[in-house]
Design a protein around this motif. Sequence first.
Motif, short mmCIF file in Angstrom:
data_model
loop_
_atom_site.label_atom_id
_atom_site.label_comp_id
_atom_site.label_asym_id
_atom_site.label_seq_id
_atom_site.Cartn_x
_atom_site.Cartn_y
_atom_site.Cartn_z
N PRO A 34 0.85 -1.18 0.06
CA PRO A 34 -0.05 0.07 -0.16
C PRO A 34 1.07 1.18 0.15
O PRO A 34 2.13 1.37 0.40
CB PRO A 34 -0.86 -0.18 1.38
N THR A 51 -5.08 0.69 5.32
CA THR A 51 -4.26 0.71 4.30
C THR A 51 -4.66 1.62 3.06
O THR A 51 -5.71 1.91 2.98
CB THR A 51 -3.92 -0.32 3.80
N TRP A 53 -4.32 2.94 -0.95
CA TRP A 53 -3.80 2.32 -2.04
C TRP A 53 -4.04 3.41 -3.20
O TRP A 53 -4.93 4.12 -3.34
CB TRP A 53 -4.65 1.20 -2.44
#
Length: 87
Positions: A34, A51, A53
């Motif tokens: 990530p 996370t 992304w």
Amino acid sequence: MTVALMWEARAVPGRGADLLAWAQEHLRELPGQPLRHETFRAPQDRVLVITWWDAPYDADLPELPEPDGELITRAVHRWRFESLGTG
């Protein structure tokens, strides 16, 4: 676009440290990396992992799995958000 995945679980009482270690280990094993990740803990042996992304909102992204039932008190809660930037 930046997509944030949130994963939250509640450990069996007294096993919060084990759940935290489990989550950190599985973060290292995610396929792909990530942009960043952050891990939190809270009362009642809860662990939260976020996370971030660089991907479209509906992208197929790697997520932390469900821990063994012996470690958690309920199913993992998961949410997906689109980042709107910082203040």
